[in-house]
Design an enzyme around this catalytic site. Structure first.
Site, PDB file in Angstrom:
ATOM      1  CB  THR A   1       3.417   2.313  -4.781  1.00  0.00           C
ATOM      2  OG1 THR A   1       4.418   1.708  -5.599  1.00  0.00           O
ATOM      3  CG2 THR A   1       3.870   3.684  -4.327  1.00  0.00           C
TER       4      THR A   1
ATOM      5  CE  LYS B   1       1.908   7.275   0.765  1.00  0.00           C
ATOM      6  NZ  LYS B   1       3.284   7.684   0.398  1.00  0.00           N
TER       7      LYS B   1
ATOM      8  N   GLY C   1      11.202   6.039  -9.488  1.00  0.00           N
ATOM      9  CA  GLY C   1       9.753   5.823  -9.508  1.00  0.00           C
ATOM     10  C   GLY C   1       9.077   6.742 -10.510  1.00  0.00           C
ATOM     11  CD  GLN C   2       3.589   5.624 -12.006  1.00  0.00           C
ATOM     12  OE1 GLN C   2       3.123   5.654 -13.136  1.00  0.00           O
ATOM     13  NE2 GLN C   2       2.830   5.546 -10.928  1.00  0.00           N
TER      14      GLN C   2
ATOM     15  CB  THR D   1      -2.325   7.563  -1.394  1.00  0.00           C
ATOM     16  OG1 THR D   1      -3.300   6.903  -2.176  1.00  0.00           O
ATOM     17  CG2 THR D   1      -2.333   6.948  -0.006  1.00  0.00           C
TER      18      THR D   1
ATOM     19  CG  ASP E   1      14.628   4.670  -6.052  1.00  0.00           C
ATOM     20  OD1 ASP E   1      14.249   3.897  -5.156  1.00  0.00           O
ATOM     21  OD2 ASP E   1      13.867   5.135  -6.914  1.00  0.00           O
TER      22      ASP E   1
ATOM     23  CE1 TYR F   1       0.736   3.105  -1.157  1.00  0.00           C
ATOM     24  CE2 TYR F   1      -1.566   3.583  -1.663  1.00  0.00           C
ATOM     25  CZ  TYR F   1      -0.227   3.902  -1.762  1.00  0.00           C
ATOM     26  OH  TYR F   1       0.154   5.026  -2.470  1.00  0.00           O
TER      27      TYR F   1
HETATM   28  N1  LIG Z   1       0.887   5.364  -8.054  1.00  0.00           N
HETATM   29  C1  LIG Z   1      -0.258   5.882  -7.674  1.00  0.00           C
HETATM   30  O1  LIG Z   1      -1.307   5.635  -8.268  1.00  0.00           O
HETATM   31  C2  LIG Z   1      -0.325   6.816  -6.484  1.00  0.00           C
HETATM   32  C3  LIG Z   1      -1.580   7.331  -6.115  1.00  0.00           C
HETATM   33  C4  LIG Z   1      -1.639   8.211  -5.029  1.00  0.00           C
HETATM   34  C5  LIG Z   1      -0.505   8.556  -4.344  1.00  0.00           C
HETATM   35  N2  LIG Z   1       0.696   8.027  -4.707  1.00  0.00           N
HETATM   36  C6  LIG Z   1       1.874   8.422  -3.931  1.00  0.00           C
HETATM   37  O2  LIG Z   1       2.709   9.210  -4.777  1.00  0.00           O
HETATM   38  C7  LIG Z   1       4.093   8.984  -4.435  1.00  0.00           C
HETATM   39  C8  LIG Z   1       4.865   8.567  -5.670  1.00  0.00           C
HETATM   40  O3  LIG Z   1       4.272   7.364  -6.182  1.00  0.00           O
HETATM   41  P1  LIG Z   1       4.785   6.670  -7.522  1.00  0.00           P
HETATM   42  O4  LIG Z   1       3.593   6.180  -8.252  1.00  0.00           O
HETATM   43  O5  LIG Z   1       5.790   7.525  -8.187  1.00  0.00           O
HETATM   44  O6  LIG Z   1       5.515   5.389  -6.891  1.00  0.00           O
HETATM   45  P2  LIG Z   1       6.482   4.325  -7.592  1.00  0.00           P
HETATM   46  O7  LIG Z   1       6.531   4.531  -9.051  1.00  0.00           O
HETATM   47  O8  LIG Z   1       6.099   2.996  -7.049  1.00  0.00           O
HETATM   48  O9  LIG Z   1       7.889   4.748  -7.007  1.00  0.00           O
HETATM   49  C9  LIG Z   1       8.221   4.547  -5.669  1.00  0.00           C
HETATM   50  C10 LIG Z   1       9.713   4.556  -5.567  1.00  0.00           C
HETATM   51  O10 LIG Z   1      10.047   4.214  -4.221  1.00  0.00           O
HETATM   52  C11 LIG Z   1      11.127   3.299  -4.280  1.00  0.00           C
HETATM   53  N3  LIG Z   1      11.219   2.447  -3.098  1.00  0.00           N
HETATM   54  C12 LIG Z   1      10.446   1.402  -2.760  1.00  0.00           C
HETATM   55  N4  LIG Z   1      10.919   0.815  -1.653  1.00  0.00           N
HETATM   56  C13 LIG Z   1      12.019   1.525  -1.281  1.00  0.00           C
HETATM   57  C14 LIG Z   1      12.951   1.407  -0.236  1.00  0.00           C
HETATM   58  N5  LIG Z   1      12.894   0.431   0.685  1.00  0.00           N
HETATM   59  N6  LIG Z   1      13.945   2.315  -0.153  1.00  0.00           N
HETATM   60  C15 LIG Z   1      14.073   3.291  -1.080  1.00  0.00           C
HETATM   61  N7  LIG Z   1      13.231   3.446  -2.098  1.00  0.00           N
HETATM   62  C16 LIG Z   1      12.209   2.554  -2.210  1.00  0.00           C
HETATM   63  C17 LIG Z   1      10.808   2.460  -5.500  1.00  0.00           C
HETATM   64  O11 LIG Z   1      11.953   1.735  -5.906  1.00  0.00           O
HETATM   65  P3  LIG Z   1      11.734   0.352  -6.689  1.00  0.00           P
HETATM   66  O12 LIG Z   1      11.082   0.689  -7.980  1.00  0.00           O
HETATM   67  O13 LIG Z   1      13.120  -0.167  -6.800  1.00  0.00           O
HETATM   68  O14 LIG Z   1      10.836  -0.480  -5.813  1.00  0.00           O
HETATM   69  C18 LIG Z   1      10.379   3.518  -6.478  1.00  0.00           C
HETATM   70  O15 LIG Z   1      11.476   4.101  -7.132  1.00  0.00           O
HETATM   71  C19 LIG Z   1       4.087   7.952  -3.307  1.00  0.00           C
HETATM   72  O16 LIG Z   1       4.106   8.622  -2.078  1.00  0.00           O
HETATM   73  C20 LIG Z   1       2.734   7.259  -3.473  1.00  0.00           C
HETATM   74  O17 LIG Z   1       2.264   6.713  -2.256  1.00  0.00           O
HETATM   75  C21 LIG Z   1       0.822   7.175  -5.776  1.00  0.00           C
END
Ligand SMILES: NC(=O)c1ccc[n+]([C@@H]2O[C@H](COP(=O)([O-])OP(=O)(O)OC[C@H]3O[C@@H](n4cnc5c(N)ncnc54)[C@H](OP(=O)(O)O)[C@@H]3O)[C@@H](O)[C@H]2O)c1
Length: 302
Positions: free
Chosen positions: A70, A137, A19-20, A109, A39, A133
Site C-alpha cells: 500500500t 491493484k 494492517g489497518q 482501491t 501476516d 499501485y
Molecule cells: N489505505 C488506504 O487508504 C486504502 C484505500 C483503498 C483501498 N485500500 C485497500 O484496502 C486493503 C487494506 O488496506 P490497509 O490500509 O489495511 O493496508 P495496510 O495497513 O498497509 O496493511 C497491509 C498489510 O499487508 C501486509 N503486507 C505487506 N506486504 C506483505 C507481504 N509481502 N506478505 C504478507 N503481508 C504483507 C502489511 O504488513 P507490513 O505492515 O508488515 O508491511 C500489512 O499488515 C488493501 O487491499 C488496500 O489496497 C487501502
C-alpha cells in the site's frame, strides 16, 4: 421431533492481520469461525510457495485477503514487488480457492480510476490507474475475476485507522507541531474507517451462513464499498481537528487550503475518486454510515 441444526464453524484464513483493515477484521471475524490470522513474515505474499504453504496448512473454507503493498509512492520504484503482492498473490489465492472449492474475499482501491469523473464512480466505469499501485491493484482485480469461482472484490477508498500511520493520525500530529497546516482541496474521495469496513465484511460472512461458498458464488463480483458521502482532504482534516478530544494540545492556528500541484509526489493520485456504493447496498442490504459519523465514532476512542 425437531431436527437439530448442527453448527459447523467455518475455517477462515485472514491475511494481513497487522494492517489497518486486517487488525479490525481479526476482531470482527473471531466469533464467526475458526480463524487463522497471519501476516508477513509468517506468510510472504511476494513468494508464491509461501502462499500455497499457508493455504494448504490451513485448508480454509474462506480466505480473506487484507494484505497488500500500500506504499503508493514507494511502489513507483518497486513495481515488481508491488505487482507480486497486489497482482500475482491475489491470483494465486483465487486459484487455490477455486481449486479447493473455497470462498475468497479481496479488497481493492479507488486508485484504479483516473479521477476525471464528476460524479462517484460506478463498478461499470472504466478504470484508468495513474500509478504503479493503482495498476497493480487493477491487475489483481482482473486476475481474480478471470479465475472466477466464489469471490467478492470490495473496492474501497481512503482507509484509516487510529492505530496506524493514517491521514487522521498525521493531521493530529501536524496540528501538535506546526502553527499553519496546509491541506489539499482538490483531492476528493470517501474516508473509510477500517473498523466499519471490517464490520460490514464480517456481516457478509454471517449472511453467507453455513453455505458461504455457494452464497459467494451466487453473489460473486466486484462491489464498491466505502464510507458514505465524500469530501476533500482539506474538509477531512478540518473535521479531524474539530473532533479532536485533546484540542488543548493543538498548536495549529490556521488550516490553509492548498492544491495537489503544490506537493509533488512520486505517484500521481486521482483527484476525484469517490465510489458509488449503491450496488452493494441494494444487493446486501448493508451500508456504510456517512464518513463524518464514522469519524466521530472512531475519534471517540482517543
Ligand atoms: N489505505 C488506504 O487508504 C486504502 C484505500 C483503498 C483501498 N485500500 C485497500 O484496502 C486493503 C487494506 O488496506 P490497509 O490500509 O489495511 O493496508 P495496510 O495497513 O498497509 O496493511 C497491509 C498489510 O499487508 C501486509 N503486507 C505487506 N506486504 C506483505 C507481504 N509481502 N506478505 C504478507 N503481508 C504483507 C502489511 O504488513 P507490513 O505492515 O508488515 O508491511 C500489512 O499488515 C488493501 O487491499 C488496500 O489496497 C487501502
Amino acid at each position: 421431533m425437531a431436527a437439530w441444526h448442527i453448527y459447523h464453524p467455518k475455517r477462515i484464513l485472514l491475511l494481513g492481520n497487522t494492517g489497518q483493515l486486517g487488525w479490525e477484521l481479526e476482531r470482527t471475524l473471531a466469533p464467526l469461525g475458526e480463524l487463522l490470522a497471519c501476516d508477513y513474515p509468517e506468510v510472504d505474499l511476494a513468494n508464491i510457495e509461501s502462499i500455497r504453504q499457508v493455504f494448504h496448512q490451513c485448508k480454509p473454507q474462506l480466505i480473506i485477503n487484507a494484505a497488500a503493498y500500500t506504499a503508493v509512492d514507494r511502489a513507483e520504484t518497486e513495481p515488481n514487488l508491488a505487482n507480486a503482492i497486489n497482482a500475482i498473490a491475489p491470483a494465486i489465492l483465487a486459484e487455490e480457492a477455486h481449486n479447493t472449492g473455497s470462498g475468497f474475499i479481496h479488497f481493492s482501491t479507488d486508485y484504479v480510476f483516473d479521477g476525471l469523473n464528476a460524479t462517484p464512480y460506478l463498478e461499470t466505469d472504466p478504470p484508468n490507474p495513474l500509478s504503479v499501485y493503482g495498476r497493480t491493484k487493477l491487475a489483481g482485480e482482473q486476475k481474480v475475476q478471470q479465475i472466477g469461482g466464489a469471490y467478492l472484490i470490495l473496492r474501497t477508498s481512503w482507509v484509516y485507522s487510529l492505530r496506524r500511520d493514517s491521514f487522521v493520525n498525521k493531521v493530529l500530529g501536524w496540528a501538535r507541531s506546526q502553527p499553519n497546516l496546509k491541506l489539499v482541496t482538490d483531492q476528493v474521495s470517501g474516508p473509510t474507517w477500517a473498523r466499519m469496513l471490517a464490520e460490514v465484511t464480517s456481516h457478509l460472512v454471517l449472511l453467507g451462513g453455513d453455505d458461504i461458498v455457494d452464497w459467494l458464488s451466487e453473489h460473486r463480483g466486484l462491489y464498491h464499498l466505502a464510507g458514505s458521502g465524500y469530501c476533500s482532504r482539506f474538509e477531512w482534516g478540518q473535521e479531524v481537528l474539530r473532533l479532536d478530544p485533546h484540542k488543548e494540545e493543538q498548536v495549529v492556528h490556521e488550516l490553509l487550503p492548498a492544491l495537489t500541484a503544490e506537493f509533488p509526489t512520486p505517484a500521481r493520485r486521482p483527484l476525484f475518486s469517490a465510489l458509488n456504493c449503491d450496488n452493494f447496498t441494494q444487493t446486501f442490504h448493508l451500508h456504510m454510515p456517512d464518513w463524518k459519523i464514522a469519524l466521530k465514532l472512531a475519534m471517540e476512542s482517543l
